[in-house]
Structure formats: structure tokens, C-alpha cells
Write an enzyme that holds these catalytic residues in place. Structure first.
Site, PDB file in Angstrom:
ATOM      1  N   SER A  62       0.850  -1.205   0.000  1.00 30.97           N
ATOM      2  CA  SER A  62       0.000   0.000   0.000  1.00 30.97           C
ATOM      3  C   SER A  62       0.878   1.246   0.000  1.00 30.97           C
ATOM      4  CB  SER A  62      -0.920   0.016   1.236  1.00 30.97           C
ATOM      5  OG  SER A  62      -0.157   0.093   2.416  1.00 30.97           O
ATOM      6  N   LYS A  75      13.049   7.189  13.582  1.00 29.43           N
ATOM      7  CA  LYS A  75      13.516   7.750  12.303  1.00 29.43           C
ATOM      8  C   LYS A  75      14.876   8.455  12.473  1.00 29.43           C
ATOM      9  CE  LYS A  75      10.116   6.441   9.531  1.00 29.43           C
ATOM     10  NZ  LYS A  75      10.292   5.382   8.545  1.00 29.43           N
ATOM     11  N   TYR A  91       8.262   7.306  17.222  1.00 25.05           N
ATOM     12  CA  TYR A  91       8.470   7.334  15.770  1.00 25.05           C
ATOM     13  C   TYR A  91       9.621   8.270  15.420  1.00 25.05           C
ATOM     14  CZ  TYR A  91       7.253   8.005  10.797  1.00 25.05           C
ATOM     15  OH  TYR A  91       7.282   8.068   9.422  1.00 25.05           O
ATOM     16  N   ILE A 125       3.093   4.532  -0.048  1.00 23.17           N
ATOM     17  CA  ILE A 125       4.309   4.999  -0.726  1.00 23.17           C
ATOM     18  C   ILE A 125       5.053   3.838  -1.389  1.00 23.17           C
ATOM     19  CG2 ILE A 125       6.548   6.129  -0.364  1.00 23.17           C
ATOM     20  CD1 ILE A 125       5.208   7.709   1.952  1.00 23.17           C
ATOM     21  N   SER A 146      11.716   9.865   6.985  1.00 22.55           N
ATOM     22  CA  SER A 146      10.640  10.857   7.056  1.00 22.55           C
ATOM     23  C   SER A 146      11.283  12.212   7.353  1.00 22.55           C
ATOM     24  CB  SER A 146       9.710  10.470   8.204  1.00 22.55           C
ATOM     25  OG  SER A 146       8.851  11.532   8.528  1.00 22.55           O
ATOM     26  N   SER A 160      -2.003   8.198   2.675  1.00 21.75           N
ATOM     27  CA  SER A 160      -1.849   6.738   2.709  1.00 21.75           C
ATOM     28  C   SER A 160      -2.619   6.212   3.917  1.00 21.75           C
ATOM     29  CB  SER A 160      -0.367   6.353   2.821  1.00 21.75           C
ATOM     30  OG  SER A 160       0.114   6.657   4.111  1.00 21.75           O
TER      31      SER A 160
HETATM   32  N1  LIG Z   1       2.384   8.689   4.807  1.00 15.64           N
HETATM   33  C1  LIG Z   1       3.156   9.599   5.357  1.00 15.64           C
HETATM   34  O1  LIG Z   1       2.696  10.699   5.659  1.00 15.64           O
HETATM   35  C2  LIG Z   1       4.628   9.311   5.576  1.00 15.64           C
HETATM   36  C3  LIG Z   1       5.457  10.402   5.850  1.00 15.64           C
HETATM   37  C4  LIG Z   1       6.809  10.171   6.065  1.00 15.64           C
HETATM   38  C5  LIG Z   1       7.317   8.886   5.998  1.00 15.64           C
HETATM   39  N2  LIG Z   1       6.483   7.837   5.728  1.00 15.64           N
HETATM   40  C6  LIG Z   1       7.112   6.506   5.678  1.00 15.64           C
HETATM   41  O2  LIG Z   1       6.695   5.828   4.517  1.00 15.64           O
HETATM   42  C7  LIG Z   1       6.753   4.420   4.735  1.00 15.64           C
HETATM   43  C8  LIG Z   1       5.479   3.808   4.170  1.00 15.64           C
HETATM   44  O3  LIG Z   1       4.358   4.344   4.828  1.00 15.64           O
HETATM   45  P1  LIG Z   1       2.993   4.664   4.055  1.00 15.64           P
HETATM   46  O4  LIG Z   1       2.687   6.083   4.274  1.00 15.64           O
HETATM   47  O5  LIG Z   1       3.020   4.164   2.670  1.00 15.64           O
HETATM   48  O6  LIG Z   1       1.954   3.835   4.961  1.00 15.64           O
HETATM   49  P2  LIG Z   1       1.110   2.512   4.653  1.00 15.64           P
HETATM   50  O7  LIG Z   1       0.244   2.709   3.477  1.00 15.64           O
HETATM   51  O8  LIG Z   1       0.479   2.154   5.958  1.00 15.64           O
HETATM   52  O9  LIG Z   1       2.224   1.437   4.273  1.00 15.64           O
HETATM   53  C9  LIG Z   1       2.991   0.771   5.222  1.00 15.64           C
HETATM   54  C10 LIG Z   1       3.529  -0.480   4.579  1.00 15.64           C
HETATM   55  O10 LIG Z   1       4.368  -1.152   5.521  1.00 15.64           O
HETATM   56  C11 LIG Z   1       3.964  -2.498   5.570  1.00 15.64           C
HETATM   57  N3  LIG Z   1       4.254  -3.065   6.876  1.00 15.64           N
HETATM   58  C12 LIG Z   1       3.865  -2.620   8.093  1.00 15.64           C
HETATM   59  N4  LIG Z   1       4.309  -3.442   9.051  1.00 15.64           N
HETATM   60  C13 LIG Z   1       5.000  -4.429   8.422  1.00 15.64           C
HETATM   61  C14 LIG Z   1       5.689  -5.595   8.868  1.00 15.64           C
HETATM   62  N5  LIG Z   1       5.776  -5.915  10.169  1.00 15.64           N
HETATM   63  N6  LIG Z   1       6.273  -6.398   7.940  1.00 15.64           N
HETATM   64  C15 LIG Z   1       6.195  -6.086   6.625  1.00 15.64           C
HETATM   65  N7  LIG Z   1       5.551  -5.023   6.151  1.00 15.64           N
HETATM   66  C16 LIG Z   1       4.970  -4.188   7.037  1.00 15.64           C
HETATM   67  C17 LIG Z   1       2.458  -2.490   5.264  1.00 15.64           C
HETATM   68  O11 LIG Z   1       2.055  -3.726   4.693  1.00 15.64           O
HETATM   69  P3  LIG Z   1       1.281  -4.904   5.474  1.00 15.64           P
HETATM   70  O12 LIG Z   1       0.321  -4.281   6.426  1.00 15.64           O
HETATM   71  O13 LIG Z   1       0.632  -5.673   4.355  1.00 15.64           O
HETATM   72  O14 LIG Z   1       2.365  -5.699   6.134  1.00 15.64           O
HETATM   73  C18 LIG Z   1       2.423  -1.429   4.176  1.00 15.64           C
HETATM   74  O15 LIG Z   1       2.721  -1.991   2.932  1.00 15.64           O
HETATM   75  C19 LIG Z   1       6.955   4.234   6.233  1.00 15.64           C
HETATM   76  O16 LIG Z   1       8.296   3.850   6.491  1.00 15.64           O
HETATM   77  C20 LIG Z   1       6.718   5.607   6.820  1.00 15.64           C
HETATM   78  O17 LIG Z   1       7.511   5.840   7.967  1.00 15.64           O
HETATM   79  C21 LIG Z   1       5.153   8.021   5.511  1.00 15.64           C
END
Ligand SMILES: NC(=O)c1ccc[n+]([C@@H]2O[C@H](COP(=O)([O-])OP(=O)(O)OC[C@H]3O[C@@H](n4cnc5c(N)ncnc54)[C@H](OP(=O)(O)O)[C@@H]3O)[C@@H](O)[C@H]2O)c1
Length: 331
Positions: A56, A205, A201, A58, A188, A237
Site C-alpha cells: 500500500s 527515524k 516514531y 508509498i 521521514s 496513505s
Molecule cells: N504517509 C506519510 O505521511 C509518511 C510520511 C513520512 C514517511 N512515511 C514513511 O513511509 C513508509 C510507508 O508508509 P505509508 O505512508 O506508505 O503507509 P502505509 O500505506 O500504511 O504502508 C505501510 C507499509 O508497511 C507495511 N508493513 C507494516 N508493518 C510491516 C511488517 N511488520 N512487515 C512487513 N511489512 C509491514 C504495510 O504492509 P502490510 O500491512 O501488508 O504488512 C504497508 O505496505 C513508512 O516507512 C513511513 O515511515 C510516511
């Protein structure tokens, strides 16, 4: 005298252009430059890229951007159905460039570090090589600092730090033998400068920046092993609803609102793919006004302190989330 005047004029023009550029871009200036004049994502065609957290958000959009550029993919996360959906999307978006064999779905829980090596062997069996690892899986947090259970701090570090360190170590040893490779970590902007109400968090990071990234970058400076830190600001997301709170086993549960000021996930995925193609050491991406704020915060810490005291922590939470969620935090 005339020469001095010209130097002053040129300096003023440079400073004004720099400020205007910062107000117009949705990423740091090096990345903005790379999107216009750097290597294109299709320079990665034929490369094998393993992305964790690809089911899902990013991670999925990085996969799609790379698939469009012809990269071969390994998609990992825990939810198999969502990975299969992401695989179909990547295949579709790549046109006819990628065959079914070019995208491997490899379900894994990244915190199960004892299985990392066997998962990697499956990648090698399938593709015969790995060129780039994108450590993207992660979860955020919304909580008051003093209420956070230590168990939550530990789970946060297991997922966001130790899983990254453990997998990257295996892959860097392989890259050492191969004499080239690229480790990418989704951090992040929270890892660049702390934000309130996400203490574990933020800590995780920050640790990512220092431990697997900057120290590895330094040690491999003269080798063909590259390290890229991706630092998104707020992005649409599942991230917010999946966030940890202060209690173990609890999820924040509130989703993002369409009216929130967040970057679109596909734009973030594309910018991440450009940063990877250009092997940038660090790349920031966020909607206005986050990028100019971060430039000021990083390069002028005194101004940062002044603003933080003036505006208060609620203001920064509002920049990140919506008003509704802000009311739920006790400040
Ligand atoms: N969205 C934001 O605003 C934002 C901002 C800065 C940084 N980020 C960073 O971007 C990255 C992705 O986040 P996102 O925003 O795309 O959120 P997201 O849609 O919730 O995606 C998180 C992903 O991590 C996977 N995941 C979680 N726990 C896991 C585990 N134990 N083993 C394997 N996979 C796992 C989830 O897949 P499953 O649940 O299928 O395992 C999902 O594919 C993160 O590292 C986050 O810190 C996000």
C-alpha cells in the site's frame, strides 16, 4: 566600485531566485533539479529492486513508478492479497515491458528477522541477483510523550529500525561481494527535525538516519555501494490509521481526510523513484509550506526555536494532520 555593485546584484539575484524556487517546489532543490535534468527512472530498466511495505501507500507507488521505468520487482509486506493487487497494478502500468516473471510477490513480516536470509535466497533463486533494496515498511505514531508504554517504543524500533538494519546487513554483505548495490531507506522529514506527538516514531527515524544510513554512507563512500534516505513529509496513505498510539497493540484508527494538506501518493512514489535513479544521498518531498519550513529549520536552528515557541506544538500537529485529530491530543 562597479565590480562590487555587480557582485552585490548577482548575489541578490541568486538569493531571490533561491527563495522563489523553494516556494515553488514540492521537494528539495537537488531532487527538483534531478526531476528536470537528472537520470530518468527508466535508467533502472532491468534492475532488480526489492521493496518492503509494497502492499500500500508509498511503497506501492514507488513500485509502480519503477515498473513504468522497466525495473524488475520483488514486492514484500504481510498482506498477500494487497501484494497481488499491487503486482497487477505494476504489471498493468509497465505496459508490456514486464512479464509475470518480472514481478515476484514475496510475503514477509520484516520484524521476523530470523527469516530475512531465507527470503533473500528466494529472491536470488528467482532473479539470480539483487541490485537495489528499498526498506520502506514502517508505521507512525500519535501519542503524548509521557503516556507511551515502553513496549510501544520497543515495537516501533523493531519495525522501523532493527528490521531495516538486519535486512540491510545481509544485503550489504552480498553487495560487497558483487562490488555494487544500492540501499534505500524510507525515513521521514520527522527524522530530519522532530515533530511533536510522535516521540517513539521520531526517535526511530532519527536512529535510521544515524545508524543504517549515514554511518553506512560514510563507510562505503569510496565504493560502488550507495545509500539513499527518502524523507517524505505528510503523504496520503493508510499511515495515520495504522499508527501506533501510546498503548501496545492499539492503532490510532483515524484515516486522513481528502481536505488534508498532504502530498499525493503517486507523486511521492515518482519523486522517490527519481531520487533512487539519481542515487541521491537524501531526498525531501512534501507539499507547501513544509519544504521552505524545513530549509529554515535545518539551516537556521535559532529561527526554528523562535517559531516553535511562538506557534506552539499544536500548530505543527495541524501542519501534519487535520484540525479534528488535533483536538484529540491533550496539549
Ligand atoms: N504517509 C506519510 O505521511 C509518511 C510520511 C513520512 C514517511 N512515511 C514513511 O513511509 C513508509 C510507508 O508508509 P505509508 O505512508 O506508505 O503507509 P502505509 O500505506 O500504511 O504502508 C505501510 C507499509 O508497511 C507495511 N508493513 C507494516 N508493518 C510491516 C511488517 N511488520 N512487515 C512487513 N511489512 C509491514 C504495510 O504492509 P502490510 O500491512 O501488508 O504488512 C504497508 O505496505 C513508512 O516507512 C513511513 O515511515 C510516511
Amino acid at each position: 566600485m562597479v565590480v562590487c555593485s555587480w557582485i552585490v546584484v548577482i548575489v541578490v539575484i541568486c538569493v531571490v531566485s533561491y527563495i522563489i524556487a523553494l516556494l515553488l517546489v514540492d521537494c528539495d532543490l537537488r531532487l527538483a533539479w534531478a526531476t528536470k535534468l537528472g537520470k530518468r527512472v527508466d535508467s533502472l530498466a532491468g534492475r532488480v529492486v526489492w521493496i518492503t511495505g509494497a502492499s500500500s501507500g508509498i511503497g506501492e507507488q514507488i513500485a509502480i513508478a519503477l515498473a513504468k521505468g522497466g525495473a524488475k520487482l520483488v514486492l514484500s509486506a504481510r498482506r498477500v492479497q494487497e501484494l497481488e493487487r499491487a503486482r497487477r497494478l505494476c504489471s498493468c502500468e509497465s505496459g508490456k515491458d514486464l512479464t509475470d516473471r518480472d514481478i515476484l510477490v514475496l510475503p514477509m513480516d520484516v520484524t521476523d528477522v530470523d527469516k530475512h536470509d531465507s527470503h533473500f535466497q528466494l529472491v536470488l533463486q528467482h532473479f539470480g541477483k539483487l541490485d537495489i533494496l528499498v526498506n520502506n515498511a514502517g508505521r507512525s505514531q500519535r501519542a503524548n510523550w509521557e503516556d507511551i508504554e515502553l513496549a510501544v517504543d520497543r515495537q516501533m524500533f523493531e519495525l522501523n529500525v532493527f528490521a531495516v538494519v538486519a535486512l540491510s546487513r545481509i544485503i550489504v554483505r552480498y553487495f560487497q561481494k558483487k562490488k555494487e548495490g544500492h540501499i534505500v531507506v524510507t525515513s521521514s522529514l520527522t527524522g530530519v527535525k522532530a515533530v511533536p506527538f510522535s516521540a517513539s516514531y521520531t526517535g526511530a527515524k532519527y536512529a535510521l538516519h544515524g545508524y543504517p544510513c549515514l554511518s553506512l554512507q560514510l563507510e562505503k563512500l569510496r565504493s560502488n555501494i550507495n545509500v539513499t534516505l527518502l524523507c517524505p513529509g505528510p503523504v496520503f496513505s493508510n499511515f495515520l490509521s495504522e499508527s501506533f498510539t501510546d498503548k501496545s497493540g492499539e492503532k490510532f484508527g483515524q484515516g486522513v481526510e481528502p481536505t488534508d494538506r498532504r502530498m499525493k501518493t503517486d507523486r511521492c512514489g515518482y519523486l522517490c523513484a527519481v531520487a533512487i535513479a539519481n542515487k541521491l544521498e537524501e531526498a525531501w518531498m512534501a507539499v507547501f509550506p513544509v519544504i521552505p519550513f524545513y530549509y529554515v529549520f535545518v539551516y537556521y536552528p535559532v529561527i526554528r526555536s523562535f517559531f516553535i515557541r511562538l506557534l506552539g506544538p499544536r500548530f505543527f500537529l495541524k501542519m501534519r494532520d487535520s484540525k479534528v485529530r488535533m483536538e484529540t491530543m491533550e496539549v
